[in-house]
Design a protein around this motif. Structure first.
Motif, PDB file in Angstrom:
ATOM      1  N   TYR A   6       6.807   9.988  -0.980  1.00  0.00           N
ATOM      2  CA  TYR A   6       6.221   9.014  -0.069  1.00  0.00           C
ATOM      3  C   TYR A   6       5.449   7.947  -0.854  1.00  0.00           C
ATOM      4  O   TYR A   6       4.873   8.200  -1.914  1.00  0.00           O
ATOM      5  N   ASN A  40      12.748   1.290   1.622  1.00  0.00           N
ATOM      6  CA  ASN A  40      11.604   1.527   2.508  1.00  0.00           C
ATOM      7  C   ASN A  40      12.101   2.270   3.747  1.00  0.00           C
ATOM      8  O   ASN A  40      11.988   1.789   4.869  1.00  0.00           O
ATOM      9  N   SER A  41      12.647   3.438   3.512  1.00  0.00           N
ATOM     10  CA  SER A  41      13.256   4.203   4.591  1.00  0.00           C
ATOM     11  C   SER A  41      12.183   4.978   5.355  1.00  0.00           C
ATOM     12  O   SER A  41      11.314   5.620   4.762  1.00  0.00           O
ATOM     13  N   SER A  42      12.245   4.908   6.699  1.00  0.00           N
ATOM     14  CA  SER A  42      11.315   5.665   7.547  1.00  0.00           C
ATOM     15  C   SER A  42      11.763   7.115   7.581  1.00  0.00           C
ATOM     16  O   SER A  42      12.866   7.427   8.031  1.00  0.00           O
ATOM     17  N   THR A  76      13.046  -0.835  10.228  1.00  0.00           N
ATOM     18  CA  THR A  76      11.592  -0.896  10.076  1.00  0.00           C
ATOM     19  C   THR A  76      11.105  -2.332  10.027  1.00  0.00           C
ATOM     20  O   THR A  76      10.098  -2.689  10.668  1.00  0.00           O
ATOM     21  N   GLU A 127       3.630   3.140   7.327  1.00  0.00           N
ATOM     22  CA  GLU A 127       4.687   2.991   6.333  1.00  0.00           C
ATOM     23  C   GLU A 127       4.304   3.638   5.016  1.00  0.00           C
ATOM     24  O   GLU A 127       5.141   4.245   4.352  1.00  0.00           O
ATOM     25  N   ASN A 138       6.979   6.500   4.879  1.00  0.00           N
ATOM     26  CA  ASN A 138       8.190   5.898   4.347  1.00  0.00           C
ATOM     27  C   ASN A 138       8.342   6.237   2.877  1.00  0.00           C
ATOM     28  O   ASN A 138       7.363   6.475   2.162  1.00  0.00           O
TER      29      ASN A 138
END
Length: 1460
Positions: free
Chosen positions: A329, A286-288, A240, A274, A278
């Motif tokens: 989220y 901060n994982s998509s 990301t 994001e 994310n």
């Protein structure tokens, strides 16, 4: 911290040219010797020299040399936290380790100041960036792994580890970029890096993600083909962040660093996506949780035309359930932390712990997270995208409704097991208010379902488990619809209106950021789809890199040996190839109402029993194992069917469509264009009804007799607009940007096909059954692969450095596992031995036509012949049937040849054109010169005649005046000589007549003085006779050539007070007594005779008086620039960090217009880095400052000239200035004066500078001495003596140590102490006491050696100050006594002169006394108990009485010799 490895930065200075710092890995137990060895090995330094490690605090400060056994990491842990982050402190201090060279004698070799070296290094780096200097050779590592001499897994890993520890996270494999996530922000993304990588080929500069974006951008413009950048890697590998950097660089290339219009929207879309897509996972903060493909469209000129975003498979299950150490989220936490009090009341917001969807497992906040700032950033980004404040409120209201919906809990009704009830009914009004639906309908939709049978409608209550599923399904569908709507509105904002009308081809660059490969403890349907997408991307990578390339080699007929690689086609067929694919079997099971998890698993076993890509656990476990390209992953089949058919009940859909909020109704609509038409129609009917009601009210009021003027007031707004129109008011109405229309909605609806499929899941009343989630996901992937297949790809492989998310930590096993499953070894092999550059014959001839001979045809034989003539490696190129194949090194070599040849031709054209211009200019100049010469010669001929007449008259006048001056001088000289001879003859006669009178007057003086002792002046204290002889011996002149004598000298014995005694008259009885008296007088003359310098000082003391209140002119400098920087307000389009404090810079702030130095406005005047574009003065070797004292002195000059010049000026002009050495002068003036003294000290005029500037320069000279005046060798002796208890012993000890100083240091120290004594004597005026002077000058003349521990040196400050103060006080006491003795001497001299004059006049001339008798009586009196030597000295010195007054000087000397 334990014994983990840390990165230590060591600055080698001038020892390693071109290297600013060398990062090495070290532990807490790593010694300084081991660190030095690693630096030597890394930088390839000379091992024959000796090196030491120095810890420095602030530039130019004291350096603490570390012992070989000291541990640098332990020293680092004592630094402030901000210093550990390699950021300069706010006060200007800086902590760092320096590598120093050690001389053979143990001293430290300083090769120049660190600031100057940093400036030179920065200049060299800037020249290398511009290509004017060659790139430095690789120091043990390779920027391109295709250049590795030995190719295996270990060399790949060692190369990546070596670069990572140097904070080089980017590495090339040909055109493929490998990125290792450092889990730390590195300052390599400023605007100057955007400019640095502009229009450079891969490999010219250090690997960087900006280089990939720049190459793709220019390849798109040159080749007129679409480009795509595929970013892949595990979760937490930095995909990301890499996508954000790529998008920022692509927009910056379009507008050269300044974003506006579409670029602004693209930059704002990233934070919005994001925030809503994310989340924090176990591997990544901060994982998509969705995949996105961002396509940026460009015009032919290279400016951004538009863009659109495609999203893939949002992980909706995360909304209602999270695993351990994971979160929901981001947007929920931003909203709860950053909402204002008014918004909290309007949206009924609570704390995160009070929501079921947010408080299941895991921490609610991460360390160092600023959620309020993130919420403000989200608000600004949504505004940039085009979301109006009302729209943002509706979005936040829907988010709050989803959170409150998750708080609804169910229970069974008592005595009614088939019915359920809501435990907390107080939540229902809140949800119904936020969704604007009826509370009764909401309760029915959440607790019962409606089924339609033949002829009747049934209402069936939900079971307890079904009710929770329906509630979660409603929440997931609402959030998914909201996310789809946000993506749709972003695409509409990015849409260019020209795209709706034109059919021309659009150039584009696509950036794919899709979810990384995941393997958790519990893997479900979402991980199965995500890993399948990664399998497809890996297959695309293999096809592009291996299969298609090798097939092309065989088709072209070039010599090639195939390379084996891991083909994952079988795994993809297992999952997606019909009719037995796992996705197809899953869809079949979802169609059977009685199907269970076990039946699904049994079907998998029956169809794929012997497949090598699938395994089943030996134990009875509802799971299966897939052998992916990245390893084996176990999936649990629980909830597979439910997640694959995650539909919303028609009751819920009907409930949401009945909402009074048009925003929620638009979310549920299947077709955006139909929803828009319905919204327009609804608004029309509402307006029509409103006007009809207004007309009825108007008619009713008219019949009731209401005042017509009041009726007109109801339509006052119409008159307002008509009046403005009548006044020719033509203002353009202010309308919101990005308004919807049917045409744009249809265009976007066709582009984003999968969004329409998602909306169809909400409408189960349609006859056609909607596709499953897996079918929709496969369709999206197929479309993505089709888009990638139409573009030229660039691959970015992201690698996770460690699993603990620690900064700059390299885990060998984890990195090696990722290198293996991505096939990086095979990739390097094929890139190393393959030909990744291909040209058709026509393109090759067109591109390199300048290098090829004229008339070269586009045939195989012609091209082969031309390539053979060039200086290329034989194995670096091959010519196929239709194409030319080159390796990257050969292509760069050809490009270099082409560039050189083009430059040669350009220079040749320029040379000829300039020659022609110069020829024309020369002809014109020659004609003009001839004309001027003709006129000049004519004028000169006329001028010569007049000049001859004038010269003759002038010479005649000068000769006559010279003759008159000579005549007058001769006359005057004759008169003077005659007068002198006449006076001398008269004087001799007079002296002979007065011999008898003078001898008689001497006896009268003796008896008169003896009889009137009470009238003599007070005697000054004196020392004993032996002490006087010792003083005269020690204070003798050091050399007969010395012209200056000081009245105060530093003696080896301290001054002791003399006791006053009442002496009695003593008579001389022998000639020996007289000789002793005469010797004593001679020595006293030498001791008490004031020097010329002291006389001038005494006169100055009485004559010169300063004006303390005189104002000092000080003109404050209005600083327009700092350190060479010229700061100007600048708009930043990419996330930029301040180069001084490393904090984030927002949209508008400061930047240097010369070197693009970026910083905050508040940091402009704090920065210490000098402008790299500012031309600085070349460095000159010093001649007065920073050199040994012995180099500035000689036999004739015992004190340096610069010291004598500065002290004399300060004593003449600044003796009475208040705070003369306490206040400092202007820094610029100090530098100017210092430079002038270094250049020409003798002719330097000090009147142009303030007295404080001169005093500061004098202190600077003392501080710059390599060896201070009181020397490093005697420092410990001074400290030891100052520790004595007895004051007298301490004083004697200090003076005994001073006697050990060299002659040059002692002379300069004596002159300095005498100067300080004079300053201290005027304390009432200048406010400088001995203690204040000692505080100022102790660090200058008595400072500790460099090897001393800083803590010990701080403890010795009191002793050094006391030592200098003691010397000043003792010499000041001596000075006062000498001044008192001189006063006494002058008083006695005047008294004796007056008495002798009186006696001479009154004595009778008959008194006669022989000459020896007079001398004996006189000596008897003065050498008696009274011992009044000064009086006798004054008598002899003034010549009032002479024992042999009748003799001429020659006979007088002869008579005095035996007595002396």
């Amino acid at each position: 911290m334990g014994n983990s490895e840390l990165t230590v930065r060591i600055y080698p200075g001038a020892l390693a040219e071109g290297t600013i710092y060398c990062p090495i890995s070290a532990r807490k137990t790593t010694t300084a010797a081991e660190a030095i060895e690693r630096v030597i090995e890394r930088l390839k330094l000379d091992r024959s020299k000796f090196y030491v490690l120095a810890e420095v605090k602030e530039f130019g400060g004291e350096e603490w040399i570390l012992n070989p056994n000291d541990c640098p990491v332990q020293r680092m842990m004592l630094w402030p936290r901000i210093a550990l982050e390699h950021r300069p402190l706010s006060g200007g201090e800086d902590y760092r380790f320096l590598l120093r060279e050690k001389n053979l004698d143990g001293s430290i070799h300083y090769g120049g100041s660190l600031q100057m070296w940093l400036q030179v290094t920065e200049e060299r780096r800037r020249l290398m960036e511009r290509g004017l200097l060659p790139q430095p050779e690789s120091q043990g590592d390779h920027a391109d792994m295709c250049c590795l001499p030995e190719l295996n897994e270990r060399t790949l890993l060692d190369n990546l580890r070596s670069r990572f520890r140097q904070e080089k996270i980017y590495t090339y494999v040909g055109s493929i970029l490998i990125v290792i996530n450092p889990f730390k922000f590195l300052p390599i993304y400023n605007p100057k890096y955007v400019k640095m990588y502009d229009n450079h080929t891969l490999g010219d500069l250090e690997p960087h993600i900006y280089a990939v974006a720049d190459v793709a951008y220019h390849a798109m413009l040159q080749r007129r083909r679409n480009q795509c950048i595929v970013i892949s890697g595990e979760s937490g590998s930095g995909k990301t962040q890499s996508t954000n950097f790529l998008i920022h660089h692509l927009t910056a290339l379009s507008q050269k660093g300044f974003a506006s219009g579409v670029e602004q929207i693209i930059l704002g879309a990233g934070p919005v996506l994001e925030a809503f897509g994310n989340a924090k996972t176990a591997h990544n903060n901060n994982s998509s949780r969705f995949g996105k493909f961002i396509q940026v469209n460009y015009q032919e000129s290279g400016t951004v035309r538009g863009a659109y975003v495609e999203k893939y498979l949002l992980e909706k299950s995360r909304l209602v359930y999270q695993e351990h150490n994971e979160r929901n989220y981001h947007v929920f936490y931003y909203l709860l932390a950053g909402a204002s009090e008014e918004e909290r009341k309007a949206f009924h917001l609570k704390k995160p712990e009070e929501y079921h969807y947010l408080s299941q497992v895991g921490p609610l906040a991460s360390e160092g997270e600023d959620l309020k700032h993130d919420f403000e950033r989200l608000q600004l980004a949504m505004e940039m995208v085009g979301f109006l404040p009302a729209t943002r409120k509706q979005i936040f209201s829907l988010l709050s409704a989803i959170l409150h919906l998750g708080n609804i809990r169910y229970k069974k009704k008592p005595y009614r097991d088939d019915q359920i009830d809501i435990v907390n009914p107080e939540v229902l009004p809140v949800v119904s208010e936020l969704l604007q639906v009826k509370e009764e309908m909401l309760f029915e939709a959440l607790t019962t379902r409606k089924t339609v049978t033949v002829g009747e409608k049934l209402i069936v209550p939900y079971k307890l488990a079904e009710a929770g599923t329906v509630r979660d399904s409603m929440a997931k569908s609402l959030y998914s619809a909201l996310f789809d709507w946000i993506v749709f509105r972003i695409n509409h904002a990015l849409l260019n209106i020209k795209d709706l009308m034109e059919t021309t081809k659009i150039l584009s660059i696509g950036v794919l950021d899709i979810f990384g490969f995941e393997d958790y403890e519990n893997n479900s349907f979402e991980q199965f789809c995500i890993n399948f997408a990664n399998e497809r991307l890996q297959h695309y990578f293999n096809q592009h890199i291996f299969k298609l390339e090798q097939e092309e080699y065989r088709a072209e007929g070039i010599s090639w040996r195939n390379i084996d690689y891991i083909d994952n086609t079988g795994c993809i067929n297992l999952i997606s190839k019909k009719p037995t694919a796992l996705f197809h079997l899953l869809d079949e099971e979802c169609n059977f109402p009685q199907a269970t998890n076990q039946t699904l698993l049994d079907k998998f076993k029956r169809q794929h029993e012997g497949n090598s890509y699938i395994e089943f656990p030996a134990v009875m476990e509802p799971a299966f194992i897939i052998r992916h390209y990245a390893g084996k992953v176990k999936y649990g089949v629980k909830d597979f069917r439910e997640k694959n058919t995650d539909h919303m009940r028609p009751d819920i859909v009907a409930l949401l469509k009945s909402s009074k909020n048009a925003f929620i109704c638009g979310l549920i609509g299947i077709d955006p264009s139909a929803t828009f038409r319905w919204a327009v129609l609804r608004a029309y009917f509402r307006a029509l009804v409103a006007f009809r009601q207004a007309g009825k009210r108007h008619t009713h009021k008219k019949h009731t007799g209401k005042n017509p003027h009041q009726c007109i007031n109801d339509f006052q707004f119409l008159f307002y607009f008509s009046s403005r129109r009548n006044k020719n008011y033509k203002s353009k109405p202010v309308l919101p940007k990005h308004l919807l229309n049917v045409k744009s909605l249809k265009y976007l609806n066709n582009l984003t096909l999968h969004d329409r499929i998602t909306k169809s899941l909400l409408h189960l009343h349609k006859k056609k059954k909607p596709p499953s989630i897996s079918a929709q996901f496969q369709a999206s992937l197929n479309k993505l692969m089709e888009t990638l297949g139409q573009s030229e790809p660039y691959f970015v492989k992201c690698i996770r450095s460690n699993a603990e998310k620690l900064p700059l930590r390299f885990n060998d096993n984890l990195v090696l596992r990722q290198l293996r499953y991505t096939g990086m070894l095979e990739t390097v092999h094929i890139r190393q031995s393959g030909y990744n550059i291909k040209y058709t014959f026509k393109d090759f001839v067109h591109h390199f036509s300048v290098l090829l001979p004229e008339g070269t045809s586009a045939t195989r034989e012609g091209i082969q012949q031309c390539l053979d003539q060039l200086d290329l490696k034989a194995d670096g190129y091959q010519v196929g049937k239709t194409k030319v194949f080159l390796r990257e090194a050969e292509r760069q070599q050809l490009q270099a040849f082409l560039h050189k040849e083009v430059l040669r031709l350009i220079v040749m054209l320029q040379r000829r054109f300039r020659a022609q211009l110069e020829r024309k200019q020369f002809v014109r100049m020659r004609e003009a010169a001839v004309c001027i010469q003709r006129a000049w010669r004519f004028w000169l001929r006329r001028r010569c005649t007049a000049a001859l007449v004038i010269q003759a008259a002038w010479r005649c006048h000068r000769a006559r005046e010279a003759d008159l001056r000579l005549y007058a001088a001769v006359i005057q000289l004759q008169a003077v000589c005659k007068g002198f001879l006449t006076r001398r003859s008269s004087s001799n006669i007079l002296n002979k007549n007065n011999i008898v009178a003078s001898e008689a007057s001497l006896i009268g003086v003796l008896f008169l003085v003896a009889g009137q002792e009470n009238m003599s002046p007070p005697c000054s204290p004196d020392l004993t006779l032996n002490q006087s002889f010792r003083d005269s011996k020690e204070n003798r002149e050091p050399s007969p050539k010395v012209k200056r004598r000081r009245s105060v000298k530093i003696s080896s014995v301290a001054l002791e007070s003399a006791q006053r005694q009442n002496d009695t008259l003593q008579i001389l009885t022998s000639i020996g007594d007289y000789r002793s008296m005469n010797d004593f007088l001679v020595k006293k003359v030498q001791q008490y005779m004031p020097s010329a310098l002291q006389k001038s000082a005494l006169k100055q003391y009485k004559i010169y008086e300063s004006k303390p209140n005189e104002p000092v002119l000080c003109c404050p400098l209005q600083v327009e620039e700092h350190n060479g920087h010229i700061f100007k307000s600048t708009q930043y389009s990419i996330p930029t960090y301040c180069e001084y404090c490393s904090s984030l810079i927002w949209m508008m702030d400061r930047a240097c217009v010369l070197c693009r130095y970026a910083c905050h406005r508040k940091c402009c005047q704090k920065t210490t880095t000098k402008c790299s574009k500012k031309v600085s003065r070349p460095y000159c070797a010093p001649s007065q400052f920073g050199v040994e004292v012995s180099r500035l002195t000689n036999d004739e000059r015992t004190v340096p000239l610069v010291v004598e010049k500065l002290i004399n000026y300060i004593e003449m002009h600044g003796l009475y200035t208040e705070g003369i050495y306490r206040k400092s002068g202007s820094t610029n003036k100090i530098k100017e004066l210092k430079l002038g003294l270094d250049t020409d000290v003798e002719n330097m005029n000090l009147d142009d500078y303030n007295i404080h500037v001169i005093a500061s320069v004098f202190k600077q000279w003392l501080r710059d001495l390599p060896n201070p005046l009181m020397t490093f060798e005697l420092y410990d002796e001074f400290i030891r003596v100052m520790g004595l208890q007895d004051k007298k012993e301490m004083t004697r000890g200090v003076y005994s140590v001073i006697d050990q100083l060299s002659r040059t240091h002692l002379n300069t120290l004596e002159r300095l102490i005498f100067h300080l004594v004079r300053i201290a004597l005027e304390e009432e005026t200048n406010r400088m006491s001995p203690n204040a002077l000692a505080i100022v000058f102790a660090p200058c003349i008595l400072r500790c050696p460099d090897t001393t521990d800083p803590l010990q040196s701080v403890q010795d400050i009191n002793k050094t100050t006391a030592c200098v103060e003691l010397i000043i006080c003792e010499q000041m006491n001596k000075y006062k006594v000498r001044l008192k003795d001189i006063s006494t001497l002058e008083f006695a001299e005047n008294k004796a002169k007056s008495k002798l004059t009186h006696i001479r006049r009154s004595m009778v001339s008959s008194i006669s006394m022989t000459r020896p008798t007079v001398i004996r009586e006189m000596t008897h009196y003065y050498l008696g108990p009274k011992k009044n030597l000064p009086l006798l000295l004054s008598i002899y010195a003034q010549g009032e009485i002479e024992p042999f007054c009748g003799l001429d000087p020659a006979h007088r000397l002869q008579a005095l010799t035996p007595l002396v």
